[in-house]
Design a protein around this motif. Structure first.
Motif, mmCIF file in Angstrom:
data_model
loop_
_atom_site.group_PDB
_atom_site.id
_atom_site.type_symbol
_atom_site.label_atom_id
_atom_site.label_comp_id
_atom_site.label_asym_id
_atom_site.label_seq_id
_atom_site.Cartn_x
_atom_site.Cartn_y
_atom_site.Cartn_z
ATOM 1 N N UNK A 114 0.816 -1.201 0.000
ATOM 2 C CA UNK A 114 0.000 0.000 0.000
ATOM 3 C C UNK A 114 0.858 1.263 0.000
ATOM 4 N N UNK A 115 1.870 1.296 0.844
ATOM 5 C CA UNK A 115 2.696 2.506 0.905
ATOM 6 C C UNK A 115 3.525 2.680 -0.351
ATOM 7 N N UNK A 119 1.781 5.945 -1.524
ATOM 8 C CA UNK A 119 2.587 6.985 -0.865
ATOM 9 C C UNK A 119 3.862 7.308 -1.622
ATOM 10 N N UNK A 120 4.516 6.252 -2.128
ATOM 11 C CA UNK A 120 5.863 6.414 -2.666
ATOM 12 C C UNK A 120 5.924 6.388 -4.182
ATOM 13 N N UNK A 121 4.760 6.502 -4.852
ATOM 14 C CA UNK A 121 4.671 6.691 -6.309
ATOM 15 C C UNK A 121 5.181 5.505 -7.128
ATOM 16 N N UNK A 122 5.207 4.322 -6.547
ATOM 17 C CA UNK A 122 5.657 3.166 -7.297
ATOM 18 C C UNK A 122 4.490 2.563 -8.084
ATOM 19 N N UNK A 123 4.800 2.153 -9.318
ATOM 20 C CA UNK A 123 3.781 1.518 -10.146
ATOM 21 C C UNK A 123 3.331 0.201 -9.513
ATOM 22 N N UNK A 124 2.103 -0.195 -9.843
ATOM 23 C CA UNK A 124 1.555 -1.458 -9.339
ATOM 24 C C UNK A 124 0.965 -2.252 -10.490
ATOM 25 N N UNK A 129 -7.421 -6.327 -15.120
ATOM 26 C CA UNK A 129 -8.079 -5.298 -15.929
ATOM 27 C C UNK A 129 -7.023 -4.373 -16.503
ATOM 28 N N UNK A 130 -7.437 -3.601 -17.497
ATOM 29 C CA UNK A 130 -6.539 -2.612 -18.086
ATOM 30 C C UNK A 130 -6.626 -1.309 -17.298
ATOM 31 N N UNK A 131 -5.530 -0.547 -17.232
ATOM 32 C CA UNK A 131 -4.186 -0.900 -17.717
ATOM 33 C C UNK A 131 -3.525 -1.929 -16.811
ATOM 34 N N UNK A 132 -2.605 -2.695 -17.385
ATOM 35 C CA UNK A 132 -1.970 -3.759 -16.618
ATOM 36 C C UNK A 132 -0.980 -3.217 -15.593
ATOM 37 N N UNK A 133 -0.502 -1.998 -15.825
ATOM 38 C CA UNK A 133 0.382 -1.328 -14.871
ATOM 39 C C UNK A 133 -0.193 0.037 -14.553
ATOM 40 N N UNK A 134 -0.265 0.356 -13.266
ATOM 41 C CA UNK A 134 -0.892 1.600 -12.823
ATOM 42 C C UNK A 134 0.149 2.473 -12.137
ATOM 43 N N UNK A 135 0.213 3.743 -12.559
ATOM 44 C CA UNK A 135 1.174 4.672 -11.967
ATOM 45 C C UNK A 135 0.841 4.934 -10.511
ATOM 46 N N UNK A 136 1.875 5.108 -9.695
ATOM 47 C CA UNK A 136 1.681 5.313 -8.279
ATOM 48 C C UNK A 136 1.277 6.736 -7.927
ATOM 49 N N UNK A 137 0.936 6.949 -6.658
ATOM 50 C CA UNK A 137 0.483 8.243 -6.149
ATOM 51 C C UNK A 137 1.506 8.783 -5.153
ATOM 52 N N UNK A 138 1.508 10.101 -5.007
ATOM 53 C CA UNK A 138 2.433 10.747 -4.083
ATOM 54 C C UNK A 138 1.717 11.083 -2.779
ATOM 55 N N UNK A 139 2.183 10.463 -1.709
ATOM 56 C CA UNK A 139 1.702 10.763 -0.369
ATOM 57 C C UNK A 139 0.179 10.746 -0.254
ATOM 58 N N UNK A 140 -0.439 9.736 -0.876
ATOM 59 C CA UNK A 140 -1.877 9.477 -0.753
ATOM 60 C C UNK A 140 -2.755 10.621 -1.275
ATOM 61 N N UNK A 169 -7.708 0.390 -7.254
ATOM 62 C CA UNK A 169 -8.281 1.580 -6.650
ATOM 63 C C UNK A 169 -7.647 2.831 -7.249
ATOM 64 N N UNK A 170 -8.498 3.795 -7.616
ATOM 65 C CA UNK A 170 -8.018 4.965 -8.354
ATOM 66 C C UNK A 170 -8.610 6.237 -7.769
ATOM 67 N N UNK A 171 -8.007 7.360 -8.118
ATOM 68 C CA UNK A 171 -8.398 8.657 -7.581
ATOM 69 C C UNK A 171 -9.477 9.314 -8.433
ATOM 70 N N UNK A 172 -10.417 10.012 -7.753
ATOM 71 C CA UNK A 172 -11.419 10.831 -8.429
ATOM 72 C C UNK A 172 -11.660 12.083 -7.597
#
Length: 349
Positions: A114-115, A119-124, A129-140, A169-172
């Motif tokens: 999760x972090x 938190x640390x912007x690492x891809x997951x 489902x698509x996309x197969x790789x999701x860009x990470x987020x900065x500090x939630x 899980x994605x941001x909106x």
């Protein structure tokens, strides 16, 4: 290290990603509901929706049950997306719990997963489902106004298409509904509420009350106050979406429990009168008349009573917050009453 599968689990050293089934609600604490104080959010299992259903009209007491759709091919939506966490709630969850569903088919156990991503912007990796790789987020996304959204499915294992609602899980941003397939609508809420409607049991009035008599009609009716519309409101928090689903009784169907009987009308379908009643109450002196709603038994029960089945058809309609509305398939609710039939040639009038 490359994950490997064991049953329903994909394991990567000490970190575990569970696939194909949501983690149990107990993995998130004793409660499976949302709405906890800021920073103390308890994330429910993805099989538990955050939709709030409240009955706002119709009877609430007595024996009640859920409706069965007359359209056997109709089903409510299998899944949709919902808000799951604010940034602060996700930070607390990720750093103090770290065990939960990041999508409807993918669970992360261990705070590092999760972090790393939120938190640390690492891809997951997204395996379903698509996309197969999701860009990470900065500090939630702390400091931003909105929610992280996640797929919800009351029956995950019943979804044939494994990619359906499978995004990580994605941001909106706040005040916006995601522009993605299977985003929630008012109709989604109306259909979800269909299974939550509780209607009263169908216990009809009979005359004669104790025993019917062979070849003499049994009058059947329901008073106008017996069946009322049942209305429920379904609302999805943090979206502004709602729908009000109404079940209105429109017909009564009689099944005498034996082929040795005649129903009135012949179809066994007694319609609702304009005043909301069904049939006509029996009055003295009308014992031999054909009732507008009723049954004539042609053979005595002989010690084994007939099982009279009475089912009410409920018409389902809804309006929603987004200006839409319409009808859903009619529903039925059936109950059974025991009836004895005697073979004599006279009856009290």
């Amino acid at each position: 290290m490359k994950p490997w599968r064991t049953g329903l689990l994909v394991i990567a050293t000490s970190l575990v990603a569970a696939f194909w089934a949501p983690l149990p609600a107990s993995a998130f604490g004793e409660s499976d509901t949302r709405g906890e104080a800021e920073g103390k959010q308890i994330a429910a299992s993805v099989s538990q929706s955050g939709i709030k259903v409240t009955q706002i009209g119709g009877p609430t007491g007595g024996k009640r049950g859920t409706l069965a759709s007359v359209d056997v091919n109709w089903k409510p939506p299998p899944c949709w997306y919902e808000p799951a966490f604010t940034p602060a709630q996700l930070k607390t969850f990720a750093e103090t719990n770290g065990e939960g569903n990041v999508s409807i088919r993918q669970g992360w156990q261990g705070t590092r997963l999760w972090t790393d991503h939120f938190r640390d912007e690492k891809d997951a990796a997204n395996y379903f489902a698509a996309p197969s790789t999701v860009a990470g987020y900065k500090n939630y996304n702390l400091g931003e106004d909105g929610h992280f959204w996640r797929g919800v499915a009351p029956n995950v294992l019943g979804i044939d298409d494994t990619s359906l609602c499978g995004r990580l899980m994605f941001w909106q941003n706040a005040g916006q509904i995601p522009d993605v397939p299977n985003a929630p609508t008012s109709k989604t809420l109306a259909e979800y509420a269909y299974d939550k409607i509780k209607v009263p049991e169908t216990e009809v009035e009979l005359r004669p009350t104790a025993k019917s008599t062979v070849n003499l009609p049994t009058w059947v009716w329901l008073d106008k106050g017996t069946f009322q519309e049942v209305k429920v409101r379904a609302a999805l928090p943090n979206t502004g979406l709602w729908a009000e689903t109404t079940a209105k009784p429109v017909a009564l169907h009689l099944d005498p429990g034996t082929p040795d009987a005649t129903t009135y009308p012949a179809s066994g379908d007694c319609t609702i009168n304009e005043d909301g009643s069904i049939g006509t109450p029996y009055a003295a002196g009308r014992a031999s008349e054909a009732p507008p709603c009723g049954i004539t038994y042609l053979r005595a029960t002989g010690g084994s009573p007939y099982q009279l089945k009475a089912s009410v058809t409920w018409e389902i309609s809804w309006p929603g917050s987004d200006g839409t509305g319409g009808n859903l398939p009619n529903g039925t609710f059936e109950s059974t009453q025991v009836i004895d039939v005697q073979e004599i040639q006279s009856v009290n009038r």
